[in-house]
Design a protein around this motif. Structure first.
Motif, PDB file in Angstrom:
ATOM      1  N   PRO A  29       0.778  -1.229   0.000  1.00  0.00           N
ATOM      2  CA  PRO A  29       0.000   0.000   0.000  1.00  0.00           C
ATOM      3  C   PRO A  29       0.810   1.279   0.000  1.00  0.00           C
ATOM      4  O   PRO A  29       0.328   2.295  -0.461  1.00  0.00           O
ATOM      5  CB  PRO A  29      -0.825  -0.132   1.282  1.00  0.00           C
ATOM      6  CG  PRO A  29      -0.931  -1.601   1.512  1.00  0.00           C
ATOM      7  CD  PRO A  29       0.360  -2.175   1.025  1.00  0.00           C
ATOM      8  N   ALA A  64      -1.021   5.838   8.851  1.00  0.00           N
ATOM      9  CA  ALA A  64      -1.734   4.601   8.527  1.00  0.00           C
ATOM     10  C   ALA A  64      -3.141   4.629   9.083  1.00  0.00           C
ATOM     11  O   ALA A  64      -4.094   4.218   8.454  1.00  0.00           O
ATOM     12  CB  ALA A  64      -0.957   3.402   9.085  1.00  0.00           C
ATOM     13  N   VAL A  68      -6.971   4.672   6.804  1.00  0.00           N
ATOM     14  CA  VAL A  68      -8.037   3.676   6.807  1.00  0.00           C
ATOM     15  C   VAL A  68      -9.213   4.089   7.664  1.00  0.00           C
ATOM     16  O   VAL A  68     -10.071   3.292   7.974  1.00  0.00           O
ATOM     17  CB  VAL A  68      -7.511   2.300   7.285  1.00  0.00           C
ATOM     18  CG1 VAL A  68      -6.451   1.790   6.362  1.00  0.00           C
ATOM     19  CG2 VAL A  68      -6.968   2.370   8.710  1.00  0.00           C
ATOM     20  N   VAL A  98      -7.154   0.626   2.089  1.00  0.00           N
ATOM     21  CA  VAL A  98      -5.738   0.308   1.946  1.00  0.00           C
ATOM     22  C   VAL A  98      -5.436  -0.142   0.515  1.00  0.00           C
ATOM     23  O   VAL A  98      -4.434   0.258  -0.081  1.00  0.00           O
ATOM     24  CB  VAL A  98      -5.329  -0.782   2.959  1.00  0.00           C
ATOM     25  CG1 VAL A  98      -3.930  -1.298   2.655  1.00  0.00           C
ATOM     26  CG2 VAL A  98      -5.392  -0.225   4.380  1.00  0.00           C
ATOM     27  N   ALA A 518      -4.422  -5.370  -0.206  1.00  0.00           N
ATOM     28  CA  ALA A 518      -4.404  -4.733   1.103  1.00  0.00           C
ATOM     29  C   ALA A 518      -3.436  -5.417   2.062  1.00  0.00           C
ATOM     30  O   ALA A 518      -3.272  -4.966   3.201  1.00  0.00           O
ATOM     31  CB  ALA A 518      -5.808  -4.726   1.702  1.00  0.00           C
TER      32      ALA A 518
END
Length: 764
Positions: A29, A64, A68, A98, A518
């Motif tokens: 990703p 991160a 998401v 992702v 993902a």
């Protein structure tokens, strides 16, 4: 109308590659494919007006967690131990986000010399108001007038990979940051261009009303700055999205930007398109599911007025004519025999028997404890979007163009190219708005048929499925059977086991590859795509001791698909009925019982708001009752409280509904309210009266007349919706409401009649 049978439309689930055609899978990703980046930069440098990509508008990369959505913690996702490269906690919606990250920088916003802000949307508008929400985000970040923003739908773009899949209530969640970043980048360059023109410090300029304004009163519209701004590589002011307190449109109830076009007929659906030479086409189909053609005599049909051709395809016999009426008349004049489909020996009772036999046994014997057991049947349910499936195809020797409403245009492009024997690059998919989906347009049956007919006939065609076609040969939510056992002692729930047996759901539209992108490969974890979907989407929000959920599937050769909320639409309904029955056995109020066990305070707040606004527990006349349902998924949570009148058991009716929801930052409250209202209508329908029967391998229902989706007379005259204040990034709304609404209707029926329902729809 655009929003099909109600005020909303879903973003349904996704799945594995269909027909052996495998989409290209991106790398990890955090890495962008170099070839895609080079293609984008070439396009960007050649643009005559300001064209800004999402990734170029950021000062820093997102974290991160930010990428998401709202972190859910141990209770908000599914632990995946031992799977390399996968977060400790992952939900299906997070996995989709992702998977889309590697190509999120390819989202492009253009400012034209006419002053239009144009963002080509890599998603499908099927009535959920997505184009309006995206236009609001662009206008807010640009300080542009909403009327100056255009959001056309992108053609199929293979370079976007999984970033062009509309499903899992993922669109706003995944586009929120990239759209804002692109708009902020454009605003910074426009300001810099104005500063250079006027010889003023860029920091002293401001933006409003689609223009840059100077302190001395000078004004430059975005259109007149677009060409100069295109030459600016590094803006003189930060290209940073606005903080929440500076937003002027986001969070305000706003009408649909396409509302006037829809009601005046200016909005074009596939059936409205005028592709030169495309002739009306319909298909004669077998009486049973997946039946095959035995014999054909088309002599009479070919001589009928307006008939232009008769072509056989794998799914039936296509008739081409000058008008749809002529095509339908000729189709009915065909003399055919059909071989029975593979399910010709099966009806509902036999399918239920197979489902009941598929369950794994419970793990926990009820030794020295009390128990509550429940068994639940859910019928097949048709998607039944208001706009019937229609596709236009123009197939030539070395290329093909197809126009239709697609949630999965990249997979469609790959599949159609393979069936036609063309390279993928020779097939163009034009994505057209759709009049409802609810998961139906994840599949592209009509488009594939149109392409095959066009190739065989040697001319463009406009192929339409009739309502009967889609009811009897389209996609359905699979029938399922559920066994649930909860054990308790001394006022505490000790264990909760939920066994789900369902006819296998077809996920042939990209899920397996998407999850691999993902960082979670279902096959590497020993799971099918269905098992992976179930694992990542189904979770019990309550502390109920030791919980287990297992999915067993019965493979039958029939057309199934993701129906709004997919597994949650049945799993969570059974759970919520069980919560009511557990509360009753323990002598506790159903809402208090839930609040004491909900793991997250946001859920308790939502449930409390619904109970307060709905006057939970107020005295009700005989034959009437209140019901509650709660669900959380895709970064949101919702509670439905309904009142139901069952004094006439033949015609129970929901008379009032109160909805409380927490979806973080709401872009357009009016659109969200429409989504939640539509989910209520779905819940009323599938719990009380709407479903599909299977009779000897054929679907009994053929139209709205016998597929008894709720009419206006079945819906409550009073619906209150309470949206809690924003407390994080946007959650997904398209599929959130159906499980809670359905459960509330079922529980209200139980309280009104004194009988807890076990088979749905109740009147079947």
């Amino acid at each position: 109308m655009d929003n099909a049978r109600d005020a909303t439309a879903p973003e349904a689930g996704c799945g594995t590659a269909r027909d052996g055609v495998t989409p290209r899978v991106p790398g990890p990703p955090h890495r962008r494919p170099p070839a895609a980046r080079r293609r984008f930069l070439t396009y960007l440098l050649a643009a005559p007006t300001l064209t800004v990509a999402a990734g170029l508008g950021r000062d820093t990369a997102p974290s991160a967690a930010g990428a998401v959505g709202r972190p859910e913690g141990p209770s908000g996702g599914v632990r995946l131990p031992g799977v390399s490269g996968v977060p400790d906690v992952l939900s299906l919606g997070d996995a989709l986000i992702v998977a889309g990250l590697p190509t999120s920088h390819l989202l492009v916003l253009e400012i034209t010399t006419a002053g239009r802000a144009v963002l080509h949307l890599p998603r499908l508008e099927v009535g959920q108001g997505l184009t309006t929400s995206v236009a609001m985000l662009v206008a807010d970040e640009l300080d542009a007038r909403l009327t100056d923003v255009d959001v056309p739908l992108s053609d199929g773009r293979p370079d976007l990979l999984f970033n062009q899949l509309t499903g899992a209530s993922n669109s706003v969640r995944s586009l929120y940051d990239p759209v804002r970043a692109a708009a902020a980048g454009a605003r910074a360059r426009l300001v810099t261009a104005a500063a250079q023109r006027w010889g003023l410090p860029a920091a002293g300029l401001r933006t409003a009303g689609s223009a840059v304004l100077a302190p001395d009163g000078r004004r430059a519209g975005y259109g007149e700055l677009a060409t100069a701004a295109a030459a600016i590589a590094t803006p003189a002011v930060p290209a940073t999205p606005k903080p929440p307190d500076r937003l002027r449109l986001v969070g305000r109830p706003t009408g649909r930007i396409d509302a006037r076009d829809i009601v005046t007929g200016r909005a074009k659906y596939a059936g409205d398109l005028t592709v030169p030479g495309a002739v009306p086409t319909v298909v004669a189909r077998p009486p049973t599911i997946n039946g095959t053609l035995g014999s054909l005599d088309a002599a009479t049909a070919r001589t009928m007025p307006g008939v232009l051709g008769v072509v056989t395809i794998p799914t039936g016999v296509a008739v081409l004519a000058e008008t749809f009426d002529q095509a339908l008349r000729a189709r009915d004049a065909l003399r055919t025999t059909w071989n029975p489909g593979p399910l010709a020996a099966l009806s509902d009772a036999g399918i239920r028997t197979r489902l009941r036999a598929a369950h794994a046994p419970f793990l926990v014997p009820p030794l020295l404890t009390h128990q509550v057991d429940g068994e639940f049947d859910f019928a097949f349910v048709n998607h039944a979007p208001l706009e019937v499936l229609t596709a236009v195809a123009d197939v030539r020797a070395n290329r093909a163009e197809v126009w239709f409403a697609s949630q999965t245009p990249v997979i469609a492009q790959q599949t159609i190219a393979a069936e036609l024997g063309l390279p993928q690059s020779a097939v163009t998919i034009h994505v057209v708005r759709g009049g409802g989906s609810f998961g139906r347009r994840l599949f592209f049956d009509a488009a594939l048929e149109a392409a095959l007919v066009s190739k065989a006939a040697g001319r463009p065609v406009k192929l339409m499925w009739t309502r009967n076609d889609d009811m009897r040969h389209g996609r359905m939510r699979p029938a399922s059977h559920h066994r649930v056992r909860a054990t308790f002692s001394l006022g505490e729930v000790l264990s909760y086991e939920h066994r789900v047996a369902t006819v296998q759901t077809d996920f042939g539209h990209g899920l397996g590859e998407l999850l691999t992108a993902a960082g979670f490969s279902p096959s590497a974890a020993g799971l099918s795509a269905s098992q992976a979907f179930f694992l990542l989407s189904e979770r019990n929000p309550y502390d109920v001791g030791v919980p287990t959920q297992l999915l067993s599937e019965v493979p039958l050769k029939m057309h199934t698909g993701s129906w709004r909320s997919v597994y949650s639409g049945t799993v969570r309904v059974a759970d919520e009925i069980m919560m009511d029955e557990l509360a009753q056995r323990l002598g506790q109020d159903p809402i208090a019982f839930r609040q004491a066990r909900l793991r997250r305070p946001e859920g308790r707040a939502v449930l409390g708001r619904a109970a307060q606004a709905g006057r939970w527990g107020r005295p009700m006349p005989a034959g009437q009752g209140q019901g509650i349902g709660y669900h959380e998924e895709n970064g949101g949570r919702v509670a439905y409280l309904v009142e139901l009148d069952a004094a006439d058991l033949r015609q129970p009716r929901v008379t009032r509904a109160v909805i409380a929801a927490d979806l973080g930052q709401v872009i357009n409250p009016r659109g969200l309210e429409a989504q939640l209202t539509g989910a209520l209508v779905d819940g009323i329908s599938v719990i009380l009266q709407a479903g599909n029967h299977i009779d000897h391998g054929a679907v009994r229902e053929g139209s709205y007349a016998d597929f008894r989706y709720a009419r206006q007379r079945h819906t409550p005259p009073t619906v209150e919706i309470h949206l809690l204040p924003p407390n994080g990034p946007p959650g997904g709304a398209g599929e959130l409401g159906v499980p809670a609404a359905s459960a509330a209707v079922a529980n209200a029926y139980a309280r009104a009649t004194g009988t807890s329902p076990r088979s749905f729809p109740i009147d079947f």
